[in-house]
Design an enzyme around this catalytic site. Structure first.
Site, mmCIF file in Angstrom:
data_model
loop_
_atom_site.group_PDB
_atom_site.id
_atom_site.type_symbol
_atom_site.label_atom_id
_atom_site.label_comp_id
_atom_site.label_asym_id
_atom_site.label_seq_id
_atom_site.Cartn_x
_atom_site.Cartn_y
_atom_site.Cartn_z
ATOM 1 C CG ASP A 38 75.295 47.181 19.430
ATOM 2 O OD1 ASP A 38 74.838 47.394 20.566
ATOM 3 O OD2 ASP A 38 74.575 46.953 18.440
ATOM 4 C CG HIS A 40 73.854 45.575 14.258
ATOM 5 N ND1 HIS A 40 72.507 45.834 14.058
ATOM 6 C CD2 HIS A 40 74.076 45.803 15.581
ATOM 7 C CE1 HIS A 40 71.957 46.211 15.203
ATOM 8 N NE2 HIS A 40 72.889 46.201 16.143
ATOM 9 C CG HIS A 60 72.561 45.441 24.789
ATOM 10 N ND1 HIS A 60 73.072 44.547 23.872
ATOM 11 C CD2 HIS A 60 72.524 46.643 24.144
ATOM 12 C CE1 HIS A 60 73.332 45.170 22.735
ATOM 13 N NE2 HIS A 60 73.011 46.441 22.866
ATOM 14 C CG ASP A 102 72.777 50.007 23.023
ATOM 15 O OD1 ASP A 102 73.784 49.429 22.561
ATOM 16 O OD2 ASP A 102 71.616 49.729 22.684
ATOM 17 C CD GLU A 138 69.340 46.951 22.326
ATOM 18 O OE1 GLU A 138 68.844 47.989 21.868
ATOM 19 O OE2 GLU A 138 70.136 46.228 21.665
ATOM 20 C CD GLU A 139 71.774 44.390 19.206
ATOM 21 O OE1 GLU A 139 70.939 44.960 18.474
ATOM 22 O OE2 GLU A 139 72.899 44.854 19.448
#
Length: 461
Positions: A290, A423, A278, A353, A324-325
């Protein structure tokens, strides 16, 4: 051992493996030769390091790529231009309606028993504090069960979840559902201990979901260190008071795009093997682990195939997912647009991922026959120590394909530090190694190309 020296040793081992006598049911001698060429190209100049450099250029230029942002759309424009320059087939985008959430300014301060700034990151879809700070006493709990038992104590307070890290799958429930559970108990806001096994005072953001018919209250993540600090203070019987300010807002959905590029199959072009990751990230850091590194490693697979002049029997398709998140929205949109064709013609879907680390093998969700075939193909990666095959593999965006019987796969890697950066503001290019991206492209590329080139297609689930 220097990286180039390691590559030389690995390629030498692969040459020996390719020359070993004996044939298997699914892998032809040609597949062994192609695997050797593929790894040689992936791990040697000029292709070695290319995917890392491309990711660095994009992330340095446009910054983090949260859903609904101009930075994401500018990154997509840049990617499409690069894919066309690479000469791939069928390069195009497909529209996706995505949420738009803007963090805004945010702060938290402990007022008593002493003054201290509390580092935080609001969670995706959280509401703000309506232009005024929320100042309230605090209740710290270790679990949802404890919150329910102390529901009367939570009314009018800021609930802090200091849940221990068990695993991402278990502990992330506090991030996704903490605000709703706290609201049910009458809390005015919620703060959640970051979902990570290790912390250097870094808050970890992520998406959260409000349950229906529950008052929406502000929610943010705080560091492990501050969550434990508040817990210790409460255990000593000292009252805690916090002031929380968040200007987060949710806006109407906007249009983003999935990105598609192909190397068209020579014999069965309608049959498709998907490699994917993604494009979107959170609005902190650079989205390197990520999911920029894995996504660009998937892109590199097609680059290697094109450079070597290869064309598998089946189409090799790169999909770079948007949004995606916020819950796999890009993957669901693609599935909705192509469901019948996916059910009939998609042979294997791969998603990476979980960061770009040294690969160890693959996880696959599929039939026993598919598992056996993939296990045989994986032996081509034995010289890289990447031949392990486990049951269970897939990803958020390819999950819908698995629902209609398409085997789904994801890499297994040495990813023990992934959730240290996940994140956070620390998810930058510094957290990712070029050689790991190259190794990921090499292992997944050999797997994807070989499956696409088998005489008979991989069995469905």
């Amino acid at each position: 051992m220097p990286f180039i020296a390691r590559v030389t040793v690995l390629l030498g081992l692969l040459t020996l493996a390719a020359a070993a006598p004996g044939r298997t049911q699914w892998i032809s001698p040609d597949h062994k030769v192609v695997a050797q060429k593929f790894l040689n190209a992936a791990l040697s100049p000029p292709l070695a390091g290319l995917s890392w450099n491309r990711l660095a250029e994009m992330s340095d230029t446009f910054g983090p790529r949260i859903s609904g942002s101009q930075a994401l759309e500018s990154s997509i424009d840049w990617i499409v231009q690069q894919l066309r320059s690479d000469g791939f087939d069928n390069v195009h985008t497909e529209p996706v309606q995505v949420p738009r959430w803007v963090r805004g300014s945010e702060s938290c301060e402990m007022l008593s028993p002493r003054q201290k700034s509390i580092s935080l990151l609001g969670l995706g879809t959280s509401v703000g504090t309506n232009g005024q700070p929320i100042e309230a006493d605090v209740l710290v709990v270790r679990s949802f069960d404890e919150l329910r038992q102390r529901a009367n104590d939570a009314k009018g307070k800021i609930v802090v979840f200091n849940q221990p890290f068990v695993s991402y799958g278990v502990s992330a429930a506090y991030r996704t559902s903490g605000a709703s559970e706290a609201s049910k108990a009458g809390a005015v806001a919620a703060l959640v201990r970051s979902v990570t096994p290790f912390s250097l005072y870094s808050p970890h953001t992520g998406v959260q979901h409000y349950q229906a018919n529950v008052t929406q209250i502000p929610v943010a993540c705080i560091t492990v260190e501050d969550a434990e600090l508040l817990w210790r203070i409460q255990q000593r019987g000292s009252p805690i008071r916090l002031r929380l300010t968040m200007s987060a807002q949710n806006y109407p959905p906007v249009t983003s795009r999935n990105v598609v590029a192909d190397i068209t199959g020579s014999t069965y072009p309608e049959q498709v093997v998907v490699v994917s990751g993604h494009i979107d990230s959170w609005d902190v850091g650079a989205g390197a682990q990520d999911d920029g590194g894995p996504a660009f490693s998937m892109w590199q697979i097609l680059k290697i195939v094109k450079t070597l002049g290869l064309r598998p029997r089946r189409t090799l398709r790169l999909i770079l997912w948007t949004c995606e998140e916020f819950g796999g929205i890009g993957g669901e949109a693609y599935f909705a647009a192509h469901q019948q064709n996916i059910s009939q013609n998609y042979v294997l879907a791969i998603e990476s991922d979980l960061g770009a680390f040294h690969p160890t093998g693959f996880g696959i969700t599929g039939s026993p026959e598919a598992f056996a075939i993939v296990t045989e193909i994986a032996q081509l990666l034995a010289p890289l120590n990447a031949s392990q095959v486990l049951k269970g593999g897939g990803g958020e965006d390819i999950g819908p394909m698995g629902r209609v019987g398409v085997p789904t796969m994801s890499p297994t890697t040495l990813d023990s530090t992934y959730f240290w950066f996940h994140h956070t503001n620390a998810d930058t290019m510094t957290a990712i190694l070029p050689e790991n991206m190259d190794m990921l492209s090499a292992s997944l590329g050999v797997m994807a190309y070989t499956v696409a080139d088998l005489k008979d297609r991989l069995p469905k689930n």
